[in-house]
Design an enzyme around this catalytic site. Sequence first.
Site, PDB file in Angstrom:
ATOM      1  CG  ASP A   1     -37.279   1.216  -5.693  1.00  0.00           C
ATOM      2  OD1 ASP A   1     -37.995   2.177  -5.331  1.00  0.00           O
ATOM      3  OD2 ASP A   1     -37.725   0.068  -5.865  1.00  0.00           O
TER       4      ASP A   1
ATOM      5  CG  ASN B   1     -41.974   7.347 -11.214  1.00  0.00           C
ATOM      6  OD1 ASN B   1     -40.765   7.467 -11.389  1.00  0.00           O
ATOM      7  ND2 ASN B   1     -42.486   6.280 -10.604  1.00  0.00           N
TER       8      ASN B   1
HETATM    9  C1  FPP Z   1     -37.911   5.523  -6.325  1.00  0.00           C
HETATM   10  O1  FPP Z   1     -38.132   5.424  -4.943  1.00  0.00           O
HETATM   11  C2  FPP Z   1     -37.361   6.834  -6.615  1.00  0.00           C
HETATM   12  C3  FPP Z   1     -37.913   7.736  -7.443  1.00  0.00           C
HETATM   13  C4  FPP Z   1     -39.158   7.538  -8.194  1.00  0.00           C
HETATM   14  C5  FPP Z   1     -37.279   9.058  -7.623  1.00  0.00           C
HETATM   15  C6  FPP Z   1     -35.805   9.049  -7.775  1.00  0.00           C
HETATM   16  C7  FPP Z   1     -35.310  10.381  -7.456  1.00  0.00           C
HETATM   17  C8  FPP Z   1     -34.231  10.667  -6.712  1.00  0.00           C
HETATM   18  C9  FPP Z   1     -33.273   9.699  -6.196  1.00  0.00           C
HETATM   19  C10 FPP Z   1     -33.989  12.039  -6.343  1.00  0.00           C
HETATM   20  C11 FPP Z   1     -33.326  12.974  -7.160  1.00  0.00           C
HETATM   21  C12 FPP Z   1     -32.674  12.651  -8.428  1.00  0.00           C
HETATM   22  C13 FPP Z   1     -31.970  13.581  -9.072  1.00  0.00           C
HETATM   23  C14 FPP Z   1     -31.382  13.307 -10.380  1.00  0.00           C
HETATM   24  C15 FPP Z   1     -31.750  14.905  -8.489  1.00  0.00           C
HETATM   25  P1  FPP Z   1     -39.609   5.242  -4.428  1.00  0.00           P
HETATM   26  O2  FPP Z   1     -40.191   6.564  -4.199  1.00  0.00           O
HETATM   27  O3  FPP Z   1     -40.382   4.389  -5.395  1.00  0.00           O
HETATM   28  O4  FPP Z   1     -39.404   4.480  -3.085  1.00  0.00           O
HETATM   29  P2  FPP Z   1     -40.336   3.366  -2.454  1.00  0.00           P
HETATM   30  O5  FPP Z   1     -40.303   2.192  -3.403  1.00  0.00           O
HETATM   31  O6  FPP Z   1     -39.691   3.075  -1.155  1.00  0.00           O
HETATM   32  O7  FPP Z   1     -41.701   3.943  -2.319  1.00  0.00           O
END
Ligand code: FPP
Length: 243
Positions: free
Chosen positions: A21, A69
Amino acid sequence: MAKDQEIDPSTGPNHVAVIMDGNGRWAQARGKPRLFGHHAGAKRVREIVEACPPNGVKYLTIFAFSTENWKRTQTEVAGLMSLFRRYIEKEAKALLKNGVRVRFIGDRMKLDDKLVSLMDELELLTSTNDEIHLTIAINYGGRDEVARATKRLAHEVAAGRLDPKDVDAETLAKFLDTYVLPDPDLVIRTSGEARISNFLLWQSAYSEYEFVDTLWPDFTAEEFGKLVGKFGARDRRFGAVKA
Ligand code: FPP
């Protein structure tokens, strides 16, 4: 002291699960679009996978996209899907060479055909590897997984192949996406949020948790190693009392 001297594999976690996250906030702090953060986050995945063997971790499960998501903007969702496709295409060779067996969990029905065929191919390509077991959760939700498992189990009952009298927790677990995996010993969540967000609900019943403030794109192999090392000091009783 060298990493492999610090970790006692008999007490360290065999299976670590990670809620990656903080990509969005990491990007926002740099005045960049959220996808910039996801790209930076993807680079961390390789580093953490490679950090598993020296830390005695055999299974790594990462939360890449949840069933919730889809509520994000179309641009972000499409960007993430294209990032997953690119990750598979770009990393397949290295994963194969490094002995990584890749599995995907989650409902594939809603994913586009191209992504699903890349996922299937990577699972097949790495199916004889045994050094690290990397599981990537895409369109995954713990409740959705239990509901899908229950539906399959109900079909077995309706077809007369399963007697309701024989259904217990172990039976249901066999219908989960994770049926071949051990339960996670340690679940790490980055970015300072202390919640599990529908991740491995069933499997993490006795997992230890670590919530760290670091945003995922800043999470290093060194921090991963420290959390794994700390795990050995925990007293896990699985609901029992030690003699
Ligand atoms: C949460 O951060 C992250 C995600 C919903 C996506 C996770 C994906 C990756 C780490 C990238 C790629 C993965 C692979 C397997 C290639 P957020 O967007 O909710 O962050 P925030 O809470 O700061 O908004």
